[in-house]
Design an enzyme around this catalytic site. Sequence first.
Site, short mmCIF file in Angstrom:
data_model
loop_
_atom_site.label_atom_id
_atom_site.label_comp_id
_atom_site.label_asym_id
_atom_site.label_seq_id
_atom_site.Cartn_x
_atom_site.Cartn_y
_atom_site.Cartn_z
CE LYS A 13 61.39 -7.56 74.65
NZ LYS A 13 61.14 -7.68 73.21
NE ARG A 88 63.34 -1.73 74.80
CZ ARG A 88 62.25 -2.25 74.26
NH1 ARG A 88 62.07 -2.23 72.98
NH2 ARG A 88 61.31 -2.75 75.00
NE ARG A 122 52.48 -7.56 70.10
CZ ARG A 122 53.67 -7.18 70.50
NH1 ARG A 122 54.28 -7.83 71.47
NH2 ARG A 122 54.27 -6.17 69.92
NE ARG A 155 52.95 -3.12 71.41
CZ ARG A 155 54.08 -3.61 71.90
NH1 ARG A 155 54.03 -4.57 72.81
NH2 ARG A 155 55.24 -3.16 71.50
NE ARG A 166 58.09 -2.55 68.17
CZ ARG A 166 57.13 -3.46 68.15
NH1 ARG A 166 56.14 -3.36 67.26
NH2 ARG A 166 57.12 -4.46 69.00
P1 AP5 Z 1 55.41 -11.04 72.94
O1 AP5 Z 1 55.61 -11.92 74.12
O2 AP5 Z 1 54.38 -9.99 73.02
O3 AP5 Z 1 56.82 -10.44 72.47
P2 AP5 Z 1 57.75 -9.33 73.10
O4 AP5 Z 1 59.14 -9.82 73.01
O5 AP5 Z 1 57.24 -8.91 74.43
O6 AP5 Z 1 57.57 -8.19 72.00
P3 AP5 Z 1 57.30 -6.64 72.14
O7 AP5 Z 1 56.80 -6.20 70.82
O8 AP5 Z 1 56.47 -6.32 73.35
O9 AP5 Z 1 58.74 -6.09 72.35
P4 AP5 Z 1 59.22 -4.69 72.09
O10 AP5 Z 1 60.54 -4.76 72.74
O11 AP5 Z 1 59.23 -4.26 70.70
O12 AP5 Z 1 58.08 -3.75 72.75
P5 AP5 Z 1 57.89 -3.13 74.21
O13 AP5 Z 1 56.46 -3.20 74.54
O14 AP5 Z 1 58.88 -3.69 75.14
O15 AP5 Z 1 55.12 -12.00 71.68
C1 AP5 Z 1 54.87 -11.44 70.40
C2 AP5 Z 1 53.75 -12.24 69.71
O16 AP5 Z 1 54.18 -13.57 69.48
C3 AP5 Z 1 52.46 -12.38 70.54
O17 AP5 Z 1 51.39 -12.39 69.65
C4 AP5 Z 1 52.61 -13.75 71.22
O18 AP5 Z 1 51.35 -14.32 71.50
C5 AP5 Z 1 53.36 -14.53 70.17
N1 AP5 Z 1 54.31 -15.52 70.69
C6 AP5 Z 1 55.16 -15.37 71.73
N2 AP5 Z 1 55.93 -16.46 71.89
C7 AP5 Z 1 55.53 -17.33 70.90
C8 AP5 Z 1 55.95 -18.65 70.52
N3 AP5 Z 1 56.92 -19.30 71.17
N4 AP5 Z 1 55.34 -19.22 69.46
C9 AP5 Z 1 54.37 -18.58 68.77
N5 AP5 Z 1 53.93 -17.32 69.09
C10 AP5 Z 1 54.52 -16.72 70.15
O19 AP5 Z 1 58.28 -1.61 73.93
C11 AP5 Z 1 57.45 -0.81 73.13
C12 AP5 Z 1 58.10 0.53 72.89
O20 AP5 Z 1 58.29 1.21 74.15
C13 AP5 Z 1 59.51 0.49 72.28
O21 AP5 Z 1 59.49 0.37 70.87
C14 AP5 Z 1 60.05 1.85 72.73
O22 AP5 Z 1 59.50 2.88 71.96
C15 AP5 Z 1 59.51 1.96 74.14
N6 AP5 Z 1 60.43 1.37 75.13
C16 AP5 Z 1 60.19 0.25 75.88
N7 AP5 Z 1 61.24 -0.01 76.67
C17 AP5 Z 1 62.16 0.95 76.41
C18 AP5 Z 1 63.47 1.19 76.88
N8 AP5 Z 1 64.05 0.38 77.78
N9 AP5 Z 1 64.14 2.26 76.38
C19 AP5 Z 1 63.59 3.08 75.48
N10 AP5 Z 1 62.36 2.90 74.96
C20 AP5 Z 1 61.64 1.83 75.43
MG MG Z 2 56.38 -7.18 75.18
#
Ligand code: AP5
Ligand code: MG
Length: 212
Positions: A13, A88, A122, A155, A166
């Site tokens: 994402k 979410r 990552r 992270r 997660r």
């Molecule tokens: P990346 O693009 O970083 O993936 P992502 O989908 O953004 O993954 P996240 O881990 O950020 O999602 P998440 O939803 O768990 O965490 P968030 O920060 O939103 O890609 C991942 C890796 O793959 C990278 O190394 C990248 O380089 C690589 N990659 C990408 N595309 C690729 C491809 N095509 N081929 C190869 N490699 C690739 O949330 C964190 C925490 O915050 C949550 O757990 C929760 O506690 C809280 N939180 C956030 N939002 C909410 C909400 N709405 N409600 C409640 N709690 C929330």
């Molecule tokens: Mg992310």
Amino acid sequence: MRFVFFGAPGAGKGTLAVKASLEFGLPHVSTGDLFRVAISEGSELGKKVKALIDDGNLVPDDLTNEMVFKRLALPDARNGWLLDGYPRTIPQAQALSERHPVELVLDIEVSDGTIIERLAGRRMCRGCARSYHTIFVPPKKEGICDSCGGELYVRHDDHMDAVKQRLLSYRKKTEPLIEYYKKKKKLVSIHGEGSTEKVWTELKEIMTRHLA
Ligand code: AP5
Ligand code: MG
């Protein structure tokens, strides 16, 4: 132009939303990034959410909604936005639809194996929050962000116990949104496997068609 980047942890994402933000000139609003900034600044919000996030649990809806609506009220979000990691839960989606109806939800589909592989390698930038991967998306200089020269780090919630939690939170609370948005005819599925460039090409086409 109000898009949601949806998908499991590690689906890509953030990586894709950064590209789309540059391409279409829309602000990228990542709730995960906003929470991480609050934690690093030691704000009241940061103190409340740190343990939850480190353990891989969701932040309560009221805190999350308040933070998002404050962000979407800023002038740069007047003509649209790219939400990443929000909504979410069903209550978050309902709260969003009352204030800012979404146009399209881009569901990036990947297998569990891919999720684990991507999260294990990552690296994130402390400066601009850009994502890298030790094998798939390496920075030009090890440990340093290509964009802003910031330090790259692992992270806390990318450690295996938190990743498992997660994924559980995703299956239980977030995945039901797929049906929710399907019923509203707002969901588009994207095949998220393969290189970043391949996935981005498909996504860009879909967004361009929608904007035409
Ligand atoms: P990346 O693009 O970083 O993936 P992502 O989908 O953004 O993954 P996240 O881990 O950020 O999602 P998440 O939803 O768990 O965490 P968030 O920060 O939103 O890609 C991942 C890796 O793959 C990278 O190394 C990248 O380089 C690589 N990659 C990408 N595309 C690729 C491809 N095509 N081929 C190869 N490699 C690739 O949330 C964190 C925490 O915050 C949550 O757990 C929760 O506690 C809280 N939180 C956030 N939002 C909410 C909400 N709405 N409600 C409640 N709690 C929330
Ligand atoms: Mg992310």
